[in-house]
Enzyme design. Sequence first.
Site, PDB file in Angstrom:
ATOM      1  N   ARG A 101      13.017  28.282  39.419  1.00 18.55           N
ATOM      2  CA  ARG A 101      13.018  29.668  39.875  1.00 18.55           C
ATOM      3  C   ARG A 101      11.590  30.168  40.011  1.00 18.55           C
ATOM      4  O   ARG A 101      10.726  29.820  39.196  1.00 18.55           O
ATOM      5  CB  ARG A 101      13.703  30.590  38.864  1.00 18.55           C
ATOM      6  CG  ARG A 101      15.119  30.925  39.120  1.00 18.55           C
ATOM      7  CD  ARG A 101      15.381  31.689  40.418  1.00 18.55           C
ATOM      8  NE  ARG A 101      16.798  31.879  40.620  1.00 18.55           N
ATOM      9  CZ  ARG A 101      17.627  30.958  41.140  1.00 18.55           C
ATOM     10  NH1 ARG A 101      17.177  29.789  41.549  1.00 18.55           N
ATOM     11  NH2 ARG A 101      18.913  31.217  41.293  1.00 18.55           N
TER      12      ARG A 101
ATOM     13  N   GLU B 212      10.112  35.789  46.467  1.00 18.23           N
ATOM     14  CA  GLU B 212      10.711  35.180  47.663  1.00 18.23           C
ATOM     15  C   GLU B 212      11.382  36.256  48.506  1.00 18.23           C
ATOM     16  O   GLU B 212      11.969  37.179  47.942  1.00 18.23           O
ATOM     17  CB  GLU B 212      11.791  34.163  47.243  1.00 18.23           C
ATOM     18  CG  GLU B 212      11.209  32.898  46.678  1.00 18.23           C
ATOM     19  CD  GLU B 212      12.288  31.943  46.180  1.00 18.23           C
ATOM     20  OE1 GLU B 212      13.436  32.036  46.632  1.00 18.23           O
ATOM     21  OE2 GLU B 212      11.962  31.107  45.331  1.00 18.23           O
TER      22      GLU B 212
ATOM     23  N   HIS C  89      13.162  27.037  49.190  1.00 24.63           N
ATOM     24  CA  HIS C  89      14.311  27.156  48.275  1.00 24.63           C
ATOM     25  C   HIS C  89      15.541  26.409  48.815  1.00 24.63           C
ATOM     26  O   HIS C  89      16.588  27.015  49.047  1.00 24.63           O
ATOM     27  CB  HIS C  89      14.630  28.634  48.003  1.00 24.63           C
ATOM     28  CG  HIS C  89      15.337  28.846  46.692  1.00 24.63           C
ATOM     29  ND1 HIS C  89      15.128  29.949  45.893  1.00 24.63           N
ATOM     30  CD2 HIS C  89      16.263  28.094  46.025  1.00 24.63           C
ATOM     31  CE1 HIS C  89      15.892  29.864  44.809  1.00 24.63           C
ATOM     32  NE2 HIS C  89      16.592  28.743  44.878  1.00 24.63           N
TER      33      HIS C  89
HETATM   34  C1  DGY Z   1      20.764  28.126  42.223  1.00 22.13           C
HETATM   35  O1  DGY Z   1      21.914  27.683  42.251  1.00 22.13           O
HETATM   36  O2  DGY Z   1      20.351  28.843  41.315  1.00 22.13           O
HETATM   37  C2  DGY Z   1      19.883  27.761  43.357  1.00 22.13           C
HETATM   38  O3  DGY Z   1      18.577  28.178  43.158  1.00 22.13           O
HETATM   39  C3  DGY Z   1      20.437  28.346  44.643  1.00 22.13           C
HETATM   40  O4  DGY Z   1      19.882  27.653  45.686  1.00 22.13           O
END
Ligand code: DGY
Length: 321
Positions: A238, A267, A285
């Site tokens: 993240r 983002e 992402h």
């Molecule tokens: C998640 O599932 O948290 C991913 O980052 C989505 O792409």
Amino acid sequence: MKTKVLVTREVFDEVLEYLSQYFDVTSNPSDVPLDPETLAAKLSDKQGALITLSDRIDAPLLSRCPNLRAVCNIAVGYNNVDLEACRKARVMATNTPGVLDDTTGDFTWVLILATARRLTEAEAHLRNGQWEGWKLKQFLGLDVHHATLGIFGLGRIGQVVARRAVGFEMKIIYHDVRRVPPKIEQACRATFVAKEELLGQADIVTIHVPYSSAAHHLIGKQELERMKPTAILINASRGGIVDDVALIEALRKGTIAGAGLDVFENEPKLNPGFLELKNVVLAPHIASSSKATRLKMAMLAAENLVAALTGGSPPNLLDPF
Ligand code: DGY
């Protein structure tokens, strides 16, 4: 009258068809992310929503959605959802764990290999017509085989990454808030070490922890300075877990050799500093983005929504109240 639900972003047709068997569905085929005002207006008469990480679910929004009973994230990460606010408003929140581990682990390896072997930099050189022929010292990279892999977070995705590392005959070390059971350590051939030790020993540092306020800037200036100047940093977890400003500075100064990133602070606004650097591999992402996995994620979120609004028990309820 049918229960009303909102699907905030474009999803697969089969997901809409499945939801339409149970609900009156409002969808967003244009896929434009909804700003907070529009999201609140659209949700004000709905009982449920299929949401994504571009939708912020918080107390101000919930106060405007008196009928809302469930928000089902198409993602395993749920830092876009304020669970405390959901609990107070008695809104169920769910995520999609499990179905994306292998695909995200695979993509972590895409980033590891591309960053270590400087693939995007070399490809740009070729595409720009700069290649003048073979040179002994051209795009010298980092060997992945027999290197030390340092994994922050040996959860489901971290474990997949570790298991894939066995083929490269790597030494695997990990750090987490707590040690995983010995059975998992053995299966992953991973040794628990302190955070500082991991940073100092690893040739490749890869992050697989969920975002939380405690994980905010887990990797910042100090941590980058502890890494080897030859090491690379990989983040497919993240944005916000790495301090992007500190990372750009470290990549500029050669504090570390490179980075492979799928996620960013703020983002989709990328810090423009990244674009000026050659020693960073950038992806928008997409770590979980295989066709099969994104369909599974959306379907699982839809199943959570159906269970939540038809009196069942959502398989991935985050915070029972
Ligand atoms: C998640 O599932 O948290 C991913 O980052 C989505 O792409």
